[in-house]
Design an enzyme around this catalytic site. Structure first.
Site, PDB file in Angstrom:
ATOM      1  N   GLU A 146       0.871  -1.190  -0.269  1.00  0.00           N
ATOM      2  CA  GLU A 146      -0.218   0.150  -0.263  1.00  0.00           C
ATOM      3  C   GLU A 146       0.814   1.185   0.049  1.00  0.00           C
ATOM      4  O   GLU A 146       2.304   1.528   1.147  1.00  0.00           O
ATOM      5  CB  GLU A 146      -1.052  -0.328   1.232  1.00  0.00           C
ATOM      6  CG  GLU A 146      -1.165   0.840   0.958  1.00  0.00           C
ATOM      7  CD  GLU A 146      -2.574   1.518   2.151  1.00  0.00           C
ATOM      8  OE1 GLU A 146      -2.339   0.288   3.136  1.00  0.00           O
ATOM      9  OE2 GLU A 146      -3.571   1.727   2.030  1.00  0.00           O
ATOM     10  N   GLU A 152       3.615   8.712   7.300  1.00  0.00           N
ATOM     11  CA  GLU A 152       3.142   6.939   7.724  1.00  0.00           C
ATOM     12  C   GLU A 152       3.873   6.062   7.150  1.00  0.00           C
ATOM     13  O   GLU A 152       3.826   5.048   7.297  1.00  0.00           O
ATOM     14  CB  GLU A 152       1.312   6.452   7.281  1.00  0.00           C
ATOM     15  CG  GLU A 152       0.360   7.296   8.021  1.00  0.00           C
ATOM     16  CD  GLU A 152      -0.681   7.460   7.328  1.00  0.00           C
ATOM     17  OE1 GLU A 152      -0.931   5.572   7.153  1.00  0.00           O
ATOM     18  OE2 GLU A 152      -1.783   7.652   7.634  1.00  0.00           O
ATOM     19  N   ASP A 179      -4.436   3.447  -2.168  1.00  0.00           N
ATOM     20  CA  ASP A 179      -5.471   4.521  -1.331  1.00  0.00           C
ATOM     21  C   ASP A 179      -5.802   5.638  -1.978  1.00  0.00           C
ATOM     22  O   ASP A 179      -5.055   6.702  -1.573  1.00  0.00           O
ATOM     23  CB  ASP A 179      -5.239   3.918   0.284  1.00  0.00           C
ATOM     24  CG  ASP A 179      -6.348   4.604   1.207  1.00  0.00           C
ATOM     25  OD1 ASP A 179      -6.701   5.821   0.719  1.00  0.00           O
ATOM     26  OD2 ASP A 179      -6.234   3.799   2.034  1.00  0.00           O
ATOM     27  N   THR A 180      -7.593   6.410  -2.036  1.00  0.00           N
ATOM     28  CA  THR A 180      -7.326   7.037  -2.019  1.00  0.00           C
ATOM     29  C   THR A 180      -7.109   8.394  -1.389  1.00  0.00           C
ATOM     30  O   THR A 180      -6.656   9.498  -2.016  1.00  0.00           O
ATOM     31  CB  THR A 180      -8.898   7.496  -2.931  1.00  0.00           C
ATOM     32  OG1 THR A 180      -9.840   6.807  -1.739  1.00  0.00           O
ATOM     33  CG2 THR A 180      -9.102   7.375  -3.624  1.00  0.00           C
ATOM     34  N   TYR A 181      -7.047   8.194  -0.195  1.00  0.00           N
ATOM     35  CA  TYR A 181      -6.671   9.472   1.387  1.00  0.00           C
ATOM     36  C   TYR A 181      -5.280   9.788   0.941  1.00  0.00           C
ATOM     37  O   TYR A 181      -5.722  10.898   0.985  1.00  0.00           O
ATOM     38  CB  TYR A 181      -6.913   8.674   2.573  1.00  0.00           C
ATOM     39  CG  TYR A 181      -6.841   8.775   3.473  1.00  0.00           C
ATOM     40  CD1 TYR A 181      -7.250  10.758   3.579  1.00  0.00           C
ATOM     41  CD2 TYR A 181      -5.167   8.640   4.039  1.00  0.00           C
ATOM     42  CE1 TYR A 181      -6.410  11.213   5.440  1.00  0.00           C
ATOM     43  CE2 TYR A 181      -4.753   9.169   5.600  1.00  0.00           C
ATOM     44  CZ  TYR A 181      -5.186  10.369   5.883  1.00  0.00           C
ATOM     45  OH  TYR A 181      -4.632  11.314   7.032  1.00  0.00           O
ATOM     46  N   HIS A 182      -4.434   8.427   0.504  1.00  0.00           N
ATOM     47  CA  HIS A 182      -3.517   8.872   0.801  1.00  0.00           C
ATOM     48  C   HIS A 182      -2.825   9.163  -1.014  1.00  0.00           C
ATOM     49  O   HIS A 182      -2.125  10.323  -0.403  1.00  0.00           O
ATOM     50  CB  HIS A 182      -2.455   7.347   0.464  1.00  0.00           C
ATOM     51  CG  HIS A 182      -2.396   7.470   2.213  1.00  0.00           C
ATOM     52  ND1 HIS A 182      -2.056   7.275   2.989  1.00  0.00           N
ATOM     53  CD2 HIS A 182      -3.253   6.200   2.191  1.00  0.00           C
ATOM     54  CE1 HIS A 182      -2.615   6.638   4.466  1.00  0.00           C
ATOM     55  NE2 HIS A 182      -3.119   5.673   3.741  1.00  0.00           N
ATOM     56  N   HIS A 205      -8.015   1.046  -1.688  1.00  0.00           N
ATOM     57  CA  HIS A 205      -9.073   1.275  -1.115  1.00  0.00           C
ATOM     58  C   HIS A 205      -9.554   3.040  -1.387  1.00  0.00           C
ATOM     59  O   HIS A 205      -8.835   3.919  -1.749  1.00  0.00           O
ATOM     60  CB  HIS A 205      -8.248   1.847   0.256  1.00  0.00           C
ATOM     61  CG  HIS A 205      -7.691   0.669   0.951  1.00  0.00           C
ATOM     62  ND1 HIS A 205      -6.667   0.910   2.139  1.00  0.00           N
ATOM     63  CD2 HIS A 205      -8.296  -0.198   1.170  1.00  0.00           C
ATOM     64  CE1 HIS A 205      -7.176  -0.298   3.314  1.00  0.00           C
ATOM     65  NE2 HIS A 205      -7.615  -1.153   1.921  1.00  0.00           N
ATOM     66  N   ARG A 211     -11.611  11.069   6.069  1.00  0.00           N
ATOM     67  CA  ARG A 211     -12.255   9.226   6.183  1.00  0.00           C
ATOM     68  C   ARG A 211     -13.067   9.025   6.873  1.00  0.00           C
ATOM     69  O   ARG A 211     -13.140   8.467   7.476  1.00  0.00           O
ATOM     70  CB  ARG A 211     -10.659   9.194   7.276  1.00  0.00           C
ATOM     71  CG  ARG A 211      -9.280   9.093   6.600  1.00  0.00           C
ATOM     72  CD  ARG A 211      -7.809   7.985   6.968  1.00  0.00           C
ATOM     73  NE  ARG A 211      -7.568   7.481   6.638  1.00  0.00           N
ATOM     74  CZ  ARG A 211      -6.792   6.403   6.303  1.00  0.00           C
ATOM     75  NH1 ARG A 211      -5.393   6.860   7.658  1.00  0.00           N
ATOM     76  NH2 ARG A 211      -5.769   5.170   5.422  1.00  0.00           N
ATOM     77  N   GLU A 240     -12.768   1.620   3.259  1.00  0.00           N
ATOM     78  CA  GLU A 240     -12.788   2.088   4.185  1.00  0.00           C
ATOM     79  C   GLU A 240     -12.280   3.574   4.920  1.00  0.00           C
ATOM     80  O   GLU A 240     -12.464   5.025   4.352  1.00  0.00           O
ATOM     81  CB  GLU A 240     -10.197   2.075   4.423  1.00  0.00           C
ATOM     82  CG  GLU A 240      -9.328   2.015   5.180  1.00  0.00           C
ATOM     83  CD  GLU A 240      -8.181   1.692   5.225  1.00  0.00           C
ATOM     84  OE1 GLU A 240      -7.493   0.977   5.663  1.00  0.00           O
ATOM     85  OE2 GLU A 240      -7.619   2.870   4.644  1.00  0.00           O
TER      86      GLU A 240
END
Ligand code: FUD
Length: 288
Positions: A146, A152, A179-182, A205, A211, A240
């Protein structure tokens, strides 16, 4: 395309009751599978999980973030060995329940680093992932790394860096997980990274910029869905979300989940299931 929900939407603990709560909630919301967080795979009861999965007709993938004590990118061989041991246990669990995927931050600790990753760190992680790639392939489990934001991990933060790291790993059972958030923090858009990852993209994700509820933040999901449809992506797509309502000791701290973004897991998950399926349907219609 298979649509799933992350277990932390429903529970922060994964004893028998927590496993049941998470799997049954995922089924109620209309998803096809659950992504089970295996932060502590040694305390996870795969027999219980297998039973509840069978009862509900839901399937399972798994994810985790390593810690400083199990960091594959550590320069200390004993720490790397502990990380490999933990990941082999997680792979065994996935294989036991008939799952196909293990993903997440399985190449470094899920934490803020205070230095650039050294050559030895990258090499230790890549070498361990080559061994784990074999171990997972023998059990029909695919590994996906990921790509997370700069707070992170220090190994890679964009799809392009991820592709370079995959080259170093050099194993065809080790892929990328976006992951779209990241992506919303580190990439310049939602379309290009999917194109850059190409057929090495194995896991996605779907998370909002804060989030919480999908569609209430600043992530450009339209571009992401179009990119996935255009590229012919057909792997797992997982919702998520994190709120201070559901607490996991270590993840809450490492991800900084201080805000209460939702309280009703059922409402949140059912909304996300509709949002993601509708989003893909419209992207497909636009393409036709
Ligand atoms: C971490 C993240 C998660 C994490 C997973 C572990 O920021 O985005 O996907 O790796 O929740 O189960």
């Amino acid at each position: 395309m298979r649509f799933g929900c992350h277990g932390f939407v429903f529970s922060g603990t994964f004893d028998e009751a927590g496993i049941r709560t998470a799997i049954e909630g995922t089924q109620r919301a209309g998803f096809d599978f659950i992504e089970m967080p295996l932060m502590d795979p040694f305390s996870f009861d795969e027999e219980v999980a297998a039973r509840v999965l069978e009862d509900t007709g839901i399937s399972m993938t798994a994810s985790l973030g390593l810690t400083a004590a199990t960091d594959l990118s550590s320069e200390d061989p004993a720490v790397v060995r502990r990380g490999e041991e933990l990941l082999r246990r997680a792979i065994d669990i996935v294989a036991h329940v008939g799952g196909t995927d293990l993903c997440g931050v399985i190449y470094s600790a899920l934490q803020k680093y205070y230095c650039v990753a050294s050559e030895a760190s990258r090499e230790n992680s890549a070498a361990a992932l080559r061994r784990l790639g074999d171990y997972a392939a023998e059990r029909d489990v695919v590994l996906s790394l990921e790509i997370v934001n700069r707070y992170e991990t220090n190994i890679m933060n964009t799809a392009r860096e991820g592709m370079r790291f995959l080259e170093r790993v050099g194993h065809d059972n080790v892929h990328l997980h976006l992951d779209t958030y990241h992506m919303n923090i580190e990439e310049s858009g939602m379309y290009e990274p999917v194109v850059e990852a190409g057929d090495r993209l194995r896991y996605v994700h779907i998370g909002e910029s804060h989030r919480g509820y999908l569609g209430s933040g600043s992530v450009d999901f339209g571009s992401l869905f179009r990119a996935l449809v255009t590229s012919g992506y057909d792997g797992p797509v997982v919702f998520e979300s994190f709120s201070s309502t559901v607490v996991d000791e270590s993840l809450t701290k490492s991800l900084g989940i201080w805000r209460n973004l939702w309280e009703d897991s059922d409402d949140l998950a059912a909304h996300a299931n509709r949002f993601v399926r509708d989003g893909f349907r419209s992207a497909e219609t636009i393409r036709m």
